[in-house]
Motif scaffolding. Structure first.
Motif, PDB file in Angstrom:
ATOM      1  N   ILE A   1     -11.324  -1.318  -0.605  1.00 28.69           N
ATOM      2  CA  ILE A   1     -11.399  -0.385  -1.421  1.00 28.69           C
ATOM      3  C   ILE A   1     -11.254   1.335  -1.450  1.00 28.69           C
ATOM      4  CG2 ILE A   1     -13.082   0.560  -2.781  1.00 28.69           C
ATOM      5  CD1 ILE A   1     -14.651  -1.981  -2.821  1.00 28.69           C
TER       6      ILE A   1
ATOM      7  N   SER B   1      -3.840  -0.171  -2.426  1.00 26.50           N
ATOM      8  CA  SER B   1      -3.344  -1.043  -2.400  1.00 26.50           C
ATOM      9  C   SER B   1      -3.104  -0.144  -3.963  1.00 26.50           C
ATOM     10  CB  SER B   1      -4.279  -2.591  -3.202  1.00 26.50           C
ATOM     11  OG  SER B   1      -3.762  -2.736  -3.388  1.00 26.50           O
TER      12      SER B   1
ATOM     13  N   GLU C   1     -15.706  -4.741 -10.993  1.00 23.17           N
ATOM     14  CA  GLU C   1     -14.557  -4.176 -11.398  1.00 23.17           C
ATOM     15  C   GLU C   1     -14.170  -2.819 -10.154  1.00 23.17           C
ATOM     16  OE1 GLU C   1     -12.369  -5.460 -13.951  1.00 23.17           O
ATOM     17  OE2 GLU C   1     -13.810  -7.393 -13.037  1.00 23.17           O
TER      18      GLU C   1
ATOM     19  N   ARG D   1     -12.615  -0.030  -7.915  1.00 26.90           N
ATOM     20  CA  ARG D   1     -11.284   0.380  -7.826  1.00 26.90           C
ATOM     21  C   ARG D   1     -11.413   1.894  -6.975  1.00 26.90           C
ATOM     22  NH1 ARG D   1     -11.370  -4.121  -8.759  1.00 26.90           N
ATOM     23  NH2 ARG D   1     -10.281  -5.715 -10.112  1.00 26.90           N
ATOM     24  N   PHE D   2     -12.162   2.470  -6.597  1.00 28.84           N
ATOM     25  CA  PHE D   2     -12.206   3.386  -5.563  1.00 28.84           C
ATOM     26  C   PHE D   2     -13.971   4.273  -5.999  1.00 28.84           C
ATOM     27  CE2 PHE D   2     -11.249   8.119  -5.957  1.00 28.84           C
ATOM     28  CZ  PHE D   2     -11.076   8.610  -4.633  1.00 28.84           C
TER      29      PHE D   2
ATOM     30  N   THR E   1      -2.439  -3.396  -6.419  1.00 31.44           N
ATOM     31  CA  THR E   1      -3.092  -3.330  -7.111  1.00 31.44           C
ATOM     32  C   THR E   1      -4.369  -2.749  -7.803  1.00 31.44           C
ATOM     33  OG1 THR E   1      -3.426  -4.817  -5.755  1.00 31.44           O
ATOM     34  CG2 THR E   1      -1.304  -5.030  -6.994  1.00 31.44           C
ATOM     35  N   ALA E   2      -5.126  -1.647  -7.139  1.00 28.97           N
ATOM     36  CA  ALA E   2      -6.068  -1.070  -6.666  1.00 28.97           C
ATOM     37  C   ALA E   2      -6.927  -0.580  -8.489  1.00 28.97           C
ATOM     38  CB  ALA E   2      -6.481   0.221  -5.785  1.00 28.97           C
ATOM     39  N   HIS E   3      -5.580   0.141  -9.129  1.00 28.06           N
ATOM     40  CA  HIS E   3      -6.023   0.464 -10.205  1.00 28.06           C
ATOM     41  C   HIS E   3      -6.218  -0.135 -11.326  1.00 28.06           C
ATOM     42  CE1 HIS E   3      -3.323   2.597  -7.599  1.00 28.06           C
ATOM     43  NE2 HIS E   3      -3.785   4.054  -7.801  1.00 28.06           N
ATOM     44  N   PRO E   4      -6.848   0.055 -12.218  1.00 27.96           N
ATOM     45  CA  PRO E   4      -7.279  -0.726 -13.364  1.00 27.96           C
ATOM     46  C   PRO E   4      -6.101  -0.098 -14.463  1.00 27.96           C
ATOM     47  CG  PRO E   4      -8.809   1.976 -13.565  1.00 27.96           C
ATOM     48  CD  PRO E   4      -7.773   1.748 -12.113  1.00 27.96           C
ATOM     49  N   GLU E   5      -5.998  -1.562 -14.493  1.00 31.98           N
ATOM     50  CA  GLU E   5      -4.797  -2.038 -15.481  1.00 31.98           C
ATOM     51  C   GLU E   5      -4.654  -0.938 -16.671  1.00 31.98           C
ATOM     52  OE1 GLU E   5      -2.514  -4.648 -15.863  1.00 31.98           O
ATOM     53  OE2 GLU E   5      -3.503  -4.889 -14.132  1.00 31.98           O
TER      54      GLU E   5
ATOM     55  N   THR F   1       0.454  -1.316  -0.103  1.00 35.51           N
ATOM     56  CA  THR F   1      -0.063   0.110  -0.343  1.00 35.51           C
ATOM     57  C   THR F   1       0.791   1.293   0.022  1.00 35.51           C
ATOM     58  OG1 THR F   1      -0.225   0.151   2.576  1.00 35.51           O
ATOM     59  CG2 THR F   1      -2.115  -1.586   0.921  1.00 35.51           C
TER      60      THR F   1
ATOM     61  N   HIS G   1     -15.212   0.582 -12.301  1.00 33.84           N
ATOM     62  CA  HIS G   1     -14.349   1.511 -11.499  1.00 33.84           C
ATOM     63  C   HIS G   1     -13.459   2.574 -10.817  1.00 33.84           C
ATOM     64  CE1 HIS G   1     -12.491  -0.141 -16.318  1.00 33.84           C
ATOM     65  NE2 HIS G   1     -12.003  -1.219 -15.164  1.00 33.84           N
TER      66      HIS G   1
END
Length: 346
Positions: free
Chosen positions: A115, A8, A91, A93-94, A10-14, A2, A70
């Motif tokens: 989240i 996190s 999906e 993430r935020f 890994t929380a962001h969209p690719e 974090t 997202h």
């Protein structure tokens, strides 16, 4: 892993994904928060889907709308994000809350999911502080009493016989709650020459407000104006009951632009109806407002609009866009909140 805000990694969209943003703000506030330039800035961040919060109470509509989303921009009336809702938004993430209190949106399941969440409450602090100042000065000048006397058909000379008006300079003002709004209110009244004491058991070490901090009961006994700026939490609900209000001096003035739950409404009503205290209120135990407060000549009432100015709504939209931009870029969020923060802020 974090970052400093507990977000996190890994929380962001690719990078290859098209960011999908849900904009769920009541229609009556949408244009105020997102005028053309702000909406254009939001559109630049991803594909924006608009949905009225109330429409998402239906689980089928929620599932269909949140599919592939997202980032969710939430506001008043948005459903609580419990386990069922989160499962229907795989999906997500935020969450960016465009209003202030997060209690209606978050749940145990939400916090367990990790989240990140931020909110735009800072946008409203200047507006609420200004209303609290306006209330303070109106009560000191007995505006509510003279206005009521003249509007109700009272004699001109009788209207002039209300208790003598006071000036804010030199007035002893007690502030409960060193919140963002409370601090801005303190700055405003101090600049006008008021003598301020603040009560807040959570003042951090080294806070400059320690210089004007006092105990609750001493503050109540000494103040001429009592201004409430604390959140509604299990600790603060009902903190001012009949016993506490009885400590206020005769003729004291009560300003509440924070939360109605801080006060025992019946106890306050009894004191104001007796004429011993005057009050200015923007929040009530029953909303829409019940009738008992309306006829009192020594109370000033507004319909829970303290934070709703043209400027505050525009600031909120700008905060939303900036926080989403920060999140997508992997930068620290400016207004991220943890569960502990929310429990203290209400």
């Amino acid at each position: 892993m974090t970052d400093d805000n507990g977000v996190s990694a890994t929380a962001h969209p690719e990078p290859s994904e098209q960011v999908r943003i849900l904009l769920s703000v009541p229609a009556r506030e949408l244009a105020a928060m997102f005028p053309a330039d702000t909406r254009s800035a939001l559109d630049e961040l991803g594909e924006v889907v608009v949905a009225e919060p109330g429409e998402l109470a239906d689980t089928t509509a929620f599932r269909a709308t949140l599919s592939g989303v997202h980032v969710a921009v939430t506001a008043w009336g948005f459903p609580t994000l419990d386990a069922t809702r989160l499962a229907d938004a795989p999906e997500l993430r935020f969450v960016m809350h465009a209003a202030s209190s997060l209690r209606s949106v978050t749940s145990d399941d939400f916090w367990a999911a990790g989240i990140p969440i931020s909110q735009a409450g800072a946008a409203m602090a200047p507006a609420v502080a200004e209303l609290s100042l306006a209330f303070t000065m109106s009560l000191l000048r007995r505006t509510q009493r003279t206005d009521h006397a003249l509007r109700s058909g009272g004699d001109w000379w009788e209207a002039r016989e209300v208790p003598r008006a006071r000036e804010i300079r030199g007035s002893r003002i007690g502030v409960i709650g060193a919140s963002r709004t409370g601090r801005q209110y303190i700055d405003l009244v101090t600049a006008l020459g008021a003598d301020v004491t603040v009560y807040d058991p959570y003042l951090p070490a080294g806070d400059p407000l320690h210089a004007i901090q006092g105990g609750l009961h001493d503050l109540l006994r000494e103040c001429e104006v009592l201004a409430l700026h604390a959140p509604a939490t299990p600790e603060t609900r009902g903190m001012l009951g009949a016993a506490e209000l009885s400590l206020l001096r005769d003729g004291a003035l009560v300003v509440n632009t924070a939360r109605a739950e801080l006060l025992d409404a019946d106890a306050l009503y009894a004191e104001v109806a007796s004429g011993r205290l005057d009050a200015a209120l923007d929040v009530f135990e029953v909303e829409p407002l019940d009738d008992r407060w309306r006829a009192l000549p020594n109370v000033l009432v507004t319909p829970h609009l303290g934070g709703a100015t043209v400027e505050s709504r525009r600031r909120a939209g700008l905060i939303v866009v900036d926080e989403i931009r920060r999140f997508l870029a992997g930068r620290p969020l400016q207004y991220a909140l943890t569960r502990i923060d929310v429990e203290r802020m209400g």
